[in-house]
Write a protein that holds these residues in place. Structure first.
Motif, mmCIF file in Angstrom:
data_model
loop_
_atom_site.group_PDB
_atom_site.id
_atom_site.type_symbol
_atom_site.label_atom_id
_atom_site.label_comp_id
_atom_site.label_asym_id
_atom_site.label_seq_id
_atom_site.Cartn_x
_atom_site.Cartn_y
_atom_site.Cartn_z
ATOM 1 N N PHE A 70 28.840 61.358 62.446
ATOM 2 C CA PHE A 70 28.493 61.158 61.038
ATOM 3 C C PHE A 70 27.567 59.954 60.905
ATOM 4 C CE2 PHE A 70 29.109 58.804 57.101
ATOM 5 C CZ PHE A 70 28.658 59.747 56.197
ATOM 6 N N VAL A 71 26.426 60.162 60.213
ATOM 7 C CA VAL A 71 25.422 59.119 60.028
ATOM 8 C C VAL A 71 25.403 58.726 58.552
ATOM 9 C CG1 VAL A 71 23.051 58.423 60.493
ATOM 10 C CG2 VAL A 71 24.094 60.248 61.859
ATOM 11 N N HIS A 72 25.717 57.472 58.272
ATOM 12 C CA HIS A 72 25.860 57.029 56.881
ATOM 13 C C HIS A 72 24.504 56.907 56.183
ATOM 14 C CE1 HIS A 72 24.312 52.860 57.163
ATOM 15 N NE2 HIS A 72 24.836 52.827 58.379
ATOM 16 N N GLY A 73 24.544 56.976 54.856
ATOM 17 C CA GLY A 73 23.361 56.794 54.035
ATOM 18 C C GLY A 73 23.211 55.352 53.582
ATOM 19 N N GLY A 151 24.964 63.998 58.293
ATOM 20 C CA GLY A 151 24.646 62.781 57.567
ATOM 21 C C GLY A 151 24.433 63.045 56.100
ATOM 22 N N GLU A 152 24.573 61.972 55.312
ATOM 23 C CA GLU A 152 24.331 62.095 53.877
ATOM 24 C C GLU A 152 23.190 61.177 53.471
ATOM 25 O OE1 GLU A 152 25.431 59.888 51.120
ATOM 26 O OE2 GLU A 152 26.068 58.270 52.441
ATOM 27 N N SER A 153 22.304 61.697 52.624
ATOM 28 C CA SER A 153 21.139 60.979 52.112
ATOM 29 C C SER A 153 20.262 60.513 53.279
ATOM 30 C CB SER A 153 21.591 59.819 51.225
ATOM 31 O OG SER A 153 20.514 59.321 50.468
ATOM 32 N N ALA A 154 19.990 59.195 53.389
ATOM 33 C CA ALA A 154 19.167 58.713 54.498
ATOM 34 C C ALA A 154 19.800 59.041 55.842
ATOM 35 C CB ALA A 154 18.961 57.198 54.368
ATOM 36 N N GLY A 155 21.141 59.055 55.888
ATOM 37 C CA GLY A 155 21.813 59.449 57.123
ATOM 38 C C GLY A 155 21.591 60.910 57.450
ATOM 39 N N THR A 184 23.160 68.418 56.717
ATOM 40 C CA THR A 184 22.573 67.382 55.876
ATOM 41 C C THR A 184 23.080 67.544 54.450
ATOM 42 O OG1 THR A 184 20.592 68.651 55.243
ATOM 43 C CG2 THR A 184 20.485 67.383 57.285
ATOM 44 N N TRP A 185 23.406 66.419 53.842
ATOM 45 C CA TRP A 185 23.762 66.378 52.426
ATOM 46 C C TRP A 185 22.674 65.601 51.695
ATOM 47 C CZ3 TRP A 185 29.674 64.865 51.798
ATOM 48 C CH2 TRP A 185 30.478 65.884 52.333
ATOM 49 N N TYR A 186 22.034 66.251 50.726
ATOM 50 C CA TYR A 186 21.002 65.657 49.841
ATOM 51 C C TYR A 186 20.084 64.689 50.595
ATOM 52 C CZ TYR A 186 25.223 62.687 49.261
ATOM 53 O OH TYR A 186 26.374 61.948 49.456
ATOM 54 N N ALA A 187 19.453 65.211 51.638
ATOM 55 C CA ALA A 187 18.647 64.376 52.535
ATOM 56 C C ALA A 187 17.155 64.553 52.283
ATOM 57 C CB ALA A 187 18.953 64.725 53.992
#
Length: 313
Positions: A70-73, A151-155, A184-187
């Motif tokens: 998991f890559v944070h935003g 990841g979410e957003s920038a992540g 991807t979430w809202y990336a």
């Protein structure tokens, strides 16, 4: 009488320890059936702080388990490695513990932020993480041949960029994890197309202080090649893994068209990405009901399970 041996050179004195052999942090038990190793060092970039990762591991397994990274935003500028966003902070157990309870190992890494280093340092860090996970897979009980990036957003942008460039970086090398899926979430996926996707006048490619400019080291108008290289859509090819892309239709920060751009590029390359646009969803899943937020998490879990099953998605 004290005798001294050879005096080491200054470079030898300053050489950092090898993360491949550093001891793991003392384990915690944040939830039933879960072992947490918080802050393991996976890389020590020259001139920067050590890169660390939290590892959420299932305790009851029959063998090596699949991995979700998991890559944070945080707009590449801020963020916490173990934070999935405000809609998940009240969950007990938390989302990563829940995934571990369902048989996944979850790795939540730090990476160098744009105030520390510009692109491609962030994907360099994630590549180092994948290699470290593979190197230490036997000690941790991981099957890194079944690894999903999320990841979410920038992540989400970094997860997609890493998933699409990983094969080009490693080829057929065996010293790293194999990426078998990406969520991807809202990336953001096409930095050069942001101005077209946002309302007229809302985005200035000449602005050196935009989050995207800070990522690539200058205004996008002045660094078009860097902006292209930092855009996942640029790197879509035949080796792309399966993708699940979730985005809210009412996202005011990263327009849903950004996820559609990546889905279109994947489709043109012969892939079948799963693009889900959530009506009324804003950034960070604001605007969605609790049930809809849980469904985003469940869809991610089901996709990760399919991508890490025998034979893949």
């Amino acid at each position: 009488m004290i005798t001294s041996g050879p005096v080491p050179f200054p470079g030898e004195l300053l050489a950092p320890p090898d993360p491949a052999v550093l001891p793991f942090p003392h384990p915690a038990a944040p939830a039933e059936g879960v072992r947490l190793l918080r802050g393991a060092v996976y890389a020590i970039p020259d001139g920067s702080r050590p890169s660390t990762v939290d590892l959420w591991l299932p305790t009851d397994t029959d063998g090596p388990v699949p991995v979700v990274v998991f890559v944070h935003g945080g707009a590449w500028r801020t963020g916490l490695r173990d934070d999935l966003g405000p809609r998940f902070r009240h969950w007990v157990p938390g989302p990563f513990a829940r995934m571990a309870q369902r048989g996944f190992a979850v790795a939540c890494p730090d990476y160098r932020l744009s105030g520390e280093a510009s692109h491609p340092a962030q994907t360099d860090d994630l590549a180092a993480l994948l290699a470290w996970l593979h190197t230490r897979s036997g000690e941790l009980g991981l099957d890194t041949a079944r690894t999903v990036l999320w990841g979410e957003s920038a992540g989400g942008h970094l997860a997609a960029l890493t998933a699409l460039t990983h094969h080009a970086r490693t080829g057929s090398a065996t010293g790293t994890a194999t990426v078998t899926g990406c969520v991807t979430w809202y990336a953001p996926t096409d930095l050069t197309g942001l101005a077209e996707d946002l309302p007229e006048g809302a985005y200035d490619l000449r602005d050196p202080a935009s989050f995207e400019a800070l990522l690539v080291g200058g205004a996008l108008a002045d660094r078009p090649e860097a902006a292209r290289d930092a855009s996942p859509v640029t790197h879509v090819g035949p080796q792309a893994p399966p993708f699940l892309l979730l985005h809210g239709t009412d996202d005011v920060l990263v327009p849903a068209r950004q996820s559609a751009r990546l889905a279109d590029a994947l489709g043109q390359a012969g892939h079948k990405p799963d693009l889900r646009l959530l009506t009324g969803g804003n950034h960070l899943w604001l605007g969605l009901s609790e049930g809809e937020v849980e469904d985003c998490f469940d869809r991610t879990l089901v996709f990760a399970r399919r991508c890490t099953a025998d034979g893949g998605a």
